[in-house]
Write a protein that holds these residues in place. Structure first.
Motif, PDB file in Angstrom:
ATOM      1  N   PRO A 200       0.826  -1.215   0.000  1.00  0.00           N
ATOM      2  CA  PRO A 200       0.000   0.000   0.000  1.00  0.00           C
ATOM      3  C   PRO A 200       0.858   1.262   0.000  1.00  0.00           C
ATOM      4  CG  PRO A 200      -0.765  -1.565   1.654  1.00  0.00           C
ATOM      5  CD  PRO A 200       0.571  -2.060   1.176  1.00  0.00           C
ATOM      6  N   LEU A 201       0.325   2.313  -0.603  1.00  0.00           N
ATOM      7  CA  LEU A 201       1.001   3.603  -0.595  1.00  0.00           C
ATOM      8  C   LEU A 201       0.965   4.199   0.806  1.00  0.00           C
ATOM      9  CD1 LEU A 201      -0.457   5.105  -3.899  1.00  0.00           C
ATOM     10  CD2 LEU A 201       1.776   4.036  -3.559  1.00  0.00           C
ATOM     11  N   GLY A 202       2.055   4.867   1.179  1.00  0.00           N
ATOM     12  CA  GLY A 202       2.148   5.420   2.523  1.00  0.00           C
ATOM     13  C   GLY A 202       2.251   6.932   2.544  1.00  0.00           C
ATOM     14  N   ARG A 203       2.783   7.430   3.641  1.00  0.00           N
ATOM     15  CA  ARG A 203       2.837   8.875   3.852  1.00  0.00           C
ATOM     16  C   ARG A 203       3.711   9.577   2.814  1.00  0.00           C
ATOM     17  NH1 ARG A 203       5.568  12.968   6.034  1.00  0.00           N
ATOM     18  NH2 ARG A 203       4.414  14.506   7.277  1.00  0.00           N
ATOM     19  N   ASP A 204       4.811   8.959   2.423  1.00  0.00           N
ATOM     20  CA  ASP A 204       5.714   9.599   1.457  1.00  0.00           C
ATOM     21  C   ASP A 204       5.012   9.844   0.124  1.00  0.00           C
ATOM     22  OD1 ASP A 204       7.693   9.554   3.332  1.00  0.00           O
ATOM     23  OD2 ASP A 204       8.686   7.756   2.564  1.00  0.00           O
ATOM     24  N   ALA A 205       4.200   8.893  -0.318  1.00  0.00           N
ATOM     25  CA  ALA A 205       3.483   9.053  -1.582  1.00  0.00           C
ATOM     26  C   ALA A 205       2.473  10.188  -1.497  1.00  0.00           C
ATOM     27  CB  ALA A 205       2.782   7.750  -1.959  1.00  0.00           C
ATOM     28  N   VAL A 206       1.788  10.268  -0.369  1.00  0.00           N
ATOM     29  CA  VAL A 206       0.804  11.341  -0.188  1.00  0.00           C
ATOM     30  C   VAL A 206       1.497  12.697  -0.121  1.00  0.00           C
ATOM     31  CG1 VAL A 206      -1.010  12.249   1.304  1.00  0.00           C
ATOM     32  CG2 VAL A 206      -0.787   9.783   0.979  1.00  0.00           C
ATOM     33  N   ALA A 207       2.593  12.769   0.603  1.00  0.00           N
ATOM     34  CA  ALA A 207       3.338  14.029   0.712  1.00  0.00           C
ATOM     35  C   ALA A 207       3.853  14.482  -0.649  1.00  0.00           C
ATOM     36  CB  ALA A 207       4.498  13.861   1.689  1.00  0.00           C
ATOM     37  N   ALA A 208       4.326  13.513  -1.465  1.00  0.00           N
ATOM     38  CA  ALA A 208       4.800  13.860  -2.809  1.00  0.00           C
ATOM     39  C   ALA A 208       3.663  14.383  -3.675  1.00  0.00           C
ATOM     40  CB  ALA A 208       5.443  12.640  -3.454  1.00  0.00           C
ATOM     41  N   ALA A 209       2.485  13.791  -3.544  1.00  0.00           N
ATOM     42  CA  ALA A 209       1.331  14.248  -4.317  1.00  0.00           C
ATOM     43  C   ALA A 209       0.925  15.665  -3.911  1.00  0.00           C
ATOM     44  CB  ALA A 209       0.169  13.285  -4.128  1.00  0.00           C
ATOM     45  N   VAL A 210       0.927  15.937  -2.619  1.00  0.00           N
ATOM     46  CA  VAL A 210       0.584  17.281  -2.139  1.00  0.00           C
ATOM     47  C   VAL A 210       1.601  18.295  -2.640  1.00  0.00           C
ATOM     48  CG1 VAL A 210       0.343  18.717  -0.073  1.00  0.00           C
ATOM     49  CG2 VAL A 210      -0.656  16.426  -0.120  1.00  0.00           C
ATOM     50  N   GLU A 211       2.867  17.911  -2.662  1.00  0.00           N
ATOM     51  CA  GLU A 211       3.908  18.813  -3.148  1.00  0.00           C
ATOM     52  C   GLU A 211       3.728  19.103  -4.634  1.00  0.00           C
ATOM     53  OE1 GLU A 211       6.916  21.437  -3.079  1.00  0.00           O
ATOM     54  OE2 GLU A 211       5.945  20.461  -1.360  1.00  0.00           O
ATOM     55  N   ARG A 212       3.361  18.091  -5.408  1.00  0.00           N
ATOM     56  CA  ARG A 212       3.106  18.313  -6.837  1.00  0.00           C
ATOM     57  C   ARG A 212       1.929  19.260  -7.033  1.00  0.00           C
ATOM     58  NH1 ARG A 212       4.097  12.666  -7.131  1.00  0.00           N
ATOM     59  NH2 ARG A 212       1.844  12.257  -7.184  1.00  0.00           N
ATOM     60  N   PHE A 213       0.918  19.128  -6.165  1.00  0.00           N
ATOM     61  CA  PHE A 213      -0.231  20.038  -6.209  1.00  0.00           C
ATOM     62  C   PHE A 213       0.235  21.486  -6.062  1.00  0.00           C
ATOM     63  CE2 PHE A 213      -3.254  22.615  -3.836  1.00  0.00           C
ATOM     64  CZ  PHE A 213      -4.413  22.496  -4.576  1.00  0.00           C
ATOM     65  N   TRP A 214       1.048  21.772  -5.050  1.00  0.00           N
ATOM     66  CA  TRP A 214       1.505  23.134  -4.804  1.00  0.00           C
ATOM     67  C   TRP A 214       2.436  23.632  -5.903  1.00  0.00           C
ATOM     68  CZ3 TRP A 214      -1.116  26.103  -1.907  1.00  0.00           C
ATOM     69  CH2 TRP A 214      -1.741  25.621  -0.753  1.00  0.00           C
ATOM     70  N   GLU A 215       3.230  22.737  -6.479  1.00  0.00           N
ATOM     71  CA  GLU A 215       4.109  23.132  -7.575  1.00  0.00           C
ATOM     72  C   GLU A 215       3.301  23.642  -8.761  1.00  0.00           C
ATOM     73  OE1 GLU A 215       6.476  19.767  -8.465  1.00  0.00           O
ATOM     74  OE2 GLU A 215       7.832  20.007  -6.753  1.00  0.00           O
ATOM     75  N   ARG A 216       2.189  22.989  -9.055  1.00  0.00           N
ATOM     76  CA  ARG A 216       1.345  23.434 -10.152  1.00  0.00           C
ATOM     77  C   ARG A 216       0.630  24.730  -9.824  1.00  0.00           C
ATOM     78  NH1 ARG A 216       3.254  21.513 -14.713  1.00  0.00           N
ATOM     79  NH2 ARG A 216       3.508  19.236 -14.660  1.00  0.00           N
ATOM     80  N   VAL A 217       0.276  24.924  -8.565  1.00  0.00           N
ATOM     81  CA  VAL A 217      -0.392  26.160  -8.156  1.00  0.00           C
ATOM     82  C   VAL A 217       0.543  27.355  -8.339  1.00  0.00           C
ATOM     83  CG1 VAL A 217      -1.322  27.430  -6.179  1.00  0.00           C
ATOM     84  CG2 VAL A 217      -1.998  25.046  -6.561  1.00  0.00           C
TER      85      VAL A 217
END
Length: 333
Positions: A200-217
């Motif tokens: 299963p995906l863990g905290r690191d995967a979620v944190a990376a996704a959130v960071e990609r979100f902010w990069e696009r913003v």
């Protein structure tokens, strides 16, 4: 075959939702709404509603441009119609439909869900801000002397202030907000991904996704011209909707000024808090009341005009939007 299945599913959803709307309102009631307006006005309103949905494609094109070059103009219009489809079906309008559409944008541009959600979040924010600022300018400059516009101006100015505070808070508290989102979503992502993955995906995967979100913003800081196109698209939509209402009022024999209609268009968006698809009823009542107060149109005429415009708006969103959705791909092969 898969393309045909997607089309059948999308068209089926559109036809089903359209049938549900007609059943809810009543075919005879819809017919009486149209009959209450002059035939020439009905045709013009129909064309304007199609144009309004098409113009939204300009904002879609600009918003997804940072995602590997984005979409073609034709595909952008298709996504705009599909977005209108989900705006009607989802309980909170654009607030709840954009997370759905982000999946389609991510697949179409071969990027991640979080990246697509980031650029579309910026687009909705800029579009709403542009429409509210236009309304405040119209009311503040032209109608400040009248008691009703003062109330409208205060409401619109409050909405602009709230939008500004939210924007500043998001930027200022970015790290804290990211930490909260990661903490909340990690257990959910771990549980869901565990159904299809051995690990299963863990905290690191979620944190990376959130960071990609902010990069696009924050990417839009280097592309202000795209923000300008998004804002312009929102203003065009507001003007086309206002023109449709003005024509519908004229079709009922009610002559009013055009600019007050432009000013009140953003006000009924508050109806999105009502958990009803398309905000049926709530949106119509708020818009008809605002029109009557600001333009002096008779309540019956304002209600008839709003119902005619809303009928064609929903027909376009459900019919054309359902077909457009049928050609979209929501999952990667």
């Amino acid at each position: 075959m898969r393309r045909g299945i997607r089309f059948a599913v999308g068209a089926g959803l559109g036809i089903g939702a359209l049938a549900a709307y007609l059943w809810y309102v009543g075919p005879q009631e819809v017919g009486s709404r149209v009959a209450a307006v002059a035939p020439w006005a009905v045709g013009v309103v129909c064309v304007l509603m199609l144009a309004e949905a098409t113009v939204d494609g300009l904002g879609v094109w600009a918003s997804v441009r940072p995602l590997r070059g984005g979409l073609s103009p034709r595909a952008s219009v298709q996504f705009a119609f599909a977005g209108d489809f989900f705006d009607v079906l989802s309980p909170a309008g654009p607030v709840s439909s954009e997370p759905i559409m982000a999946q389609f944008f991510g697949v179409a541009t071969e990027t991640s869900y979080s990246e697509a959600l980031g650029v579309r979040g910026v687009a909705k924010y800029v579009k709403s801000a542009a429409q509210l600022l236009l309304s405040v300018a119209v009311v503040g400059v032209l109608f400040l002397d009248a008691p009703t516009p003062r109330f409208v101006l205060a409401t619109l100015a409050g909405a602009v202030a709230a939008l500004f505070v939210v924007g500043v808070a998001l930027v200022w508290a970015r790290d804290a907000l990211s930490a909260v989102v990661v903490a909340v979503l990690t257990p959910v992502v771990r549980a869901v991904s565990g159904l299809t993955r051995e690990t299963p995906l863990g905290r690191d995967a979620v944190a990376a996704a959130v960071e990609r979100f902010w990069e696009r913003v924050v990417h839009f800081r280097d592309a202000p011209e795209l923000l300008g196109v998004i804002a312009l698209s929102g203003v065009f939509e507001q003007l086309l909707t206002s023109l449709a209402l003005w024509v519908a009022l004229a079709g009922t024999g009610t002559s009013v000024a055009f600019l007050p209609i432009v000013a009140v268009i953003p006000l009924p968006q508050a109806a999105s808090v009502v958990p009803v698809p398309g905000s049926l009823g709530a949106y119509d009542v708020l818009l008809a009341g605002a029109l009557s107060l600001t333009t002096g149109a008779p309540a019956a005429g304002a209600a008839a005009a709003v119902l005619v415009v809303r009928t064609f708006e929903l027909l376009v969103s459900l019919g054309c939007g359902g077909v457009a959705t049928g050609f979209l791909r929501g999952f990667r092969a």
